[in-house]
Design a protein around this motif. Structure first.
Motif, PDB file in Angstrom:
ATOM      1  N   PRO A 195     -86.417   2.854 -39.072  1.00 30.58           N
ATOM      2  CA  PRO A 195     -86.217   2.154 -37.785  1.00 30.58           C
ATOM      3  C   PRO A 195     -84.832   1.532 -37.597  1.00 30.58           C
ATOM      4  O   PRO A 195     -84.461   1.196 -36.467  1.00 30.58           O
ATOM      5  N   VAL A 196     -84.095   1.338 -38.678  1.00 29.05           N
ATOM      6  CA  VAL A 196     -82.806   0.656 -38.555  1.00 29.05           C
ATOM      7  C   VAL A 196     -81.626   1.577 -38.820  1.00 29.05           C
ATOM      8  O   VAL A 196     -80.469   1.153 -38.669  1.00 29.05           O
ATOM      9  N   LYS A 197     -81.891   2.809 -39.185  1.00 27.46           N
ATOM     10  CA  LYS A 197     -80.792   3.740 -39.474  1.00 27.46           C
ATOM     11  C   LYS A 197     -79.896   3.907 -38.253  1.00 27.46           C
ATOM     12  O   LYS A 197     -80.371   4.071 -37.135  1.00 27.46           O
ATOM     13  N   GLY A 198     -78.606   3.826 -38.484  1.00 24.42           N
ATOM     14  CA  GLY A 198     -77.640   3.964 -37.405  1.00 24.42           C
ATOM     15  C   GLY A 198     -77.351   2.673 -36.670  1.00 24.42           C
ATOM     16  O   GLY A 198     -76.403   2.610 -35.882  1.00 24.42           O
ATOM     17  N   ARG A 199     -78.139   1.632 -36.913  1.00 26.66           N
ATOM     18  CA  ARG A 199     -77.920   0.344 -36.230  1.00 26.66           C
ATOM     19  C   ARG A 199     -77.533  -0.763 -37.203  1.00 26.66           C
ATOM     20  O   ARG A 199     -76.754  -1.646 -36.867  1.00 26.66           O
ATOM     21  N   PHE A 200     -78.099  -0.727 -38.409  1.00 24.89           N
ATOM     22  CA  PHE A 200     -77.837  -1.766 -39.408  1.00 24.89           C
ATOM     23  C   PHE A 200     -76.944  -1.207 -40.502  1.00 24.89           C
ATOM     24  O   PHE A 200     -77.026  -0.028 -40.852  1.00 24.89           O
ATOM     25  N   THR A 201     -76.118  -2.098 -41.065  1.00 35.47           N
ATOM     26  CA  THR A 201     -75.269  -1.721 -42.184  1.00 35.47           C
ATOM     27  C   THR A 201     -75.365  -2.791 -43.266  1.00 35.47           C
ATOM     28  O   THR A 201     -75.117  -3.971 -42.999  1.00 35.47           O
ATOM     29  N   ILE A 202     -75.717  -2.359 -44.468  1.00 33.18           N
ATOM     30  CA  ILE A 202     -75.748  -3.275 -45.602  1.00 33.18           C
ATOM     31  C   ILE A 202     -74.482  -3.086 -46.414  1.00 33.18           C
ATOM     32  O   ILE A 202     -73.981  -1.968 -46.568  1.00 33.18           O
ATOM     33  N   SER A 203     -73.960  -4.204 -46.913  1.00 36.82           N
ATOM     34  CA  SER A 203     -72.772  -4.149 -47.748  1.00 36.82           C
ATOM     35  C   SER A 203     -72.834  -5.299 -48.748  1.00 36.82           C
ATOM     36  O   SER A 203     -73.697  -6.171 -48.629  1.00 36.82           O
ATOM     37  N   ARG A 204     -71.926  -5.286 -49.718  1.00 36.95           N
ATOM     38  CA  ARG A 204     -71.936  -6.346 -50.721  1.00 36.95           C
ATOM     39  C   ARG A 204     -70.533  -6.590 -51.240  1.00 36.95           C
ATOM     40  O   ARG A 204     -69.669  -5.723 -51.182  1.00 36.95           O
ATOM     41  N   ASP A 205     -70.360  -7.781 -51.767  1.00 28.77           N
ATOM     42  CA  ASP A 205     -69.118  -8.172 -52.431  1.00 28.77           C
ATOM     43  C   ASP A 205     -69.516  -8.589 -53.838  1.00 28.77           C
ATOM     44  O   ASP A 205     -70.062  -9.682 -54.039  1.00 28.77           O
ATOM     45  N   ASN A 206     -69.277  -7.723 -54.807  1.00 28.41           N
ATOM     46  CA  ASN A 206     -69.712  -8.008 -56.174  1.00 28.41           C
ATOM     47  C   ASN A 206     -69.002  -9.213 -56.773  1.00 28.41           C
ATOM     48  O   ASN A 206     -69.585  -9.939 -57.578  1.00 28.41           O
ATOM     49  N   ALA A 207     -67.776  -9.435 -56.390  1.00 31.17           N
ATOM     50  CA  ALA A 207     -67.030 -10.584 -56.920  1.00 31.17           C
ATOM     51  C   ALA A 207     -67.624 -11.898 -56.442  1.00 31.17           C
ATOM     52  O   ALA A 207     -67.538 -12.917 -57.134  1.00 31.17           O
ATOM     53  N   LYS A 208     -68.223 -11.872 -55.267  1.00 30.32           N
ATOM     54  CA  LYS A 208     -68.819 -13.081 -54.700  1.00 30.32           C
ATOM     55  C   LYS A 208     -70.331 -13.113 -54.855  1.00 30.32           C
ATOM     56  O   LYS A 208     -70.981 -14.050 -54.387  1.00 30.32           O
ATOM     57  N   ASN A 209     -70.898 -12.082 -55.486  1.00 28.96           N
ATOM     58  CA  ASN A 209     -72.363 -11.996 -55.624  1.00 28.96           C
ATOM     59  C   ASN A 209     -73.054 -12.225 -54.286  1.00 28.96           C
ATOM     60  O   ASN A 209     -74.010 -13.018 -54.187  1.00 28.96           O
ATOM     61  N   THR A 210     -72.568 -11.531 -53.283  1.00 29.76           N
ATOM     62  CA  THR A 210     -73.061 -11.720 -51.918  1.00 29.76           C
ATOM     63  C   THR A 210     -73.399 -10.364 -51.301  1.00 29.76           C
ATOM     64  O   THR A 210     -72.669  -9.389 -51.508  1.00 29.76           O
ATOM     65  N   VAL A 211     -74.496 -10.352 -50.553  1.00 24.54           N
ATOM     66  CA  VAL A 211     -74.888  -9.164 -49.811  1.00 24.54           C
ATOM     67  C   VAL A 211     -74.971  -9.520 -48.334  1.00 24.54           C
ATOM     68  O   VAL A 211     -75.315 -10.648 -47.979  1.00 24.54           O
TER      69      VAL A 211
END
Length: 121
Positions: free
Chosen positions: A62-78
């Motif tokens: 349902p979210v493909k093409g609309r949502f984007t997940i990403s992360r910053d490993n140095a900041k331990n943040t998603v």
């Protein structure tokens, strides 16, 4: 004490955008798989998107093409960038992370406290 601290939820009109953030608070060796789930009233919690430490992503249909997940490993943040939001995206969104506490392994799965996303029509 390790916690997942979420931010970024709110009220938005249909077609709008929001970005959720989830930061690991406290000492960890590293965060492995991280993801976002959501739970709408009267429904079960469902996976929205996940991301490996190497940035391999997986999205619910349902979210493909609309949502984007990403992360910053140095900041331990998603992060979860949500575009073209629909009323059916309304839910409490939860961050989840598999956290490792030492180089030899050992860890657990943690959940954030949840953040409300409401999309008005």
């Amino acid at each position: 004490q390790v916690q997942l601290v979420e931010s970024g939820g709110g009220l938005v009109q249909a077609g709008g955008s929001l970005t959720l953030s989830c930061e690991v608070s406290g000492y960890i060796f590293r965060a492995n798989l991280m993801g976002w789930y959501r739970q709408a009233p009267g429904k079960q919690r469902e996976l929205v998107a996940s991301i490996t430490r190497g940035a391999r992503t997986n999205y619910a249909d349902p979210v493909k093409g609309r949502f984007t997940i990403s992360r910053d490993n140095a900041k331990n943040t998603v992060y979860l960038r949500m575009n073209s939001l629909k009323p059916e995206d309304t839910a409490v969104y939860y961050c989840n992370a598999d956290l490792q506490f030492s180089v030899t392994g050992g860890g657990n799965s943690y959940w954030g406290q949840g953040t409300q996303v409401t999309v008005s029509s």
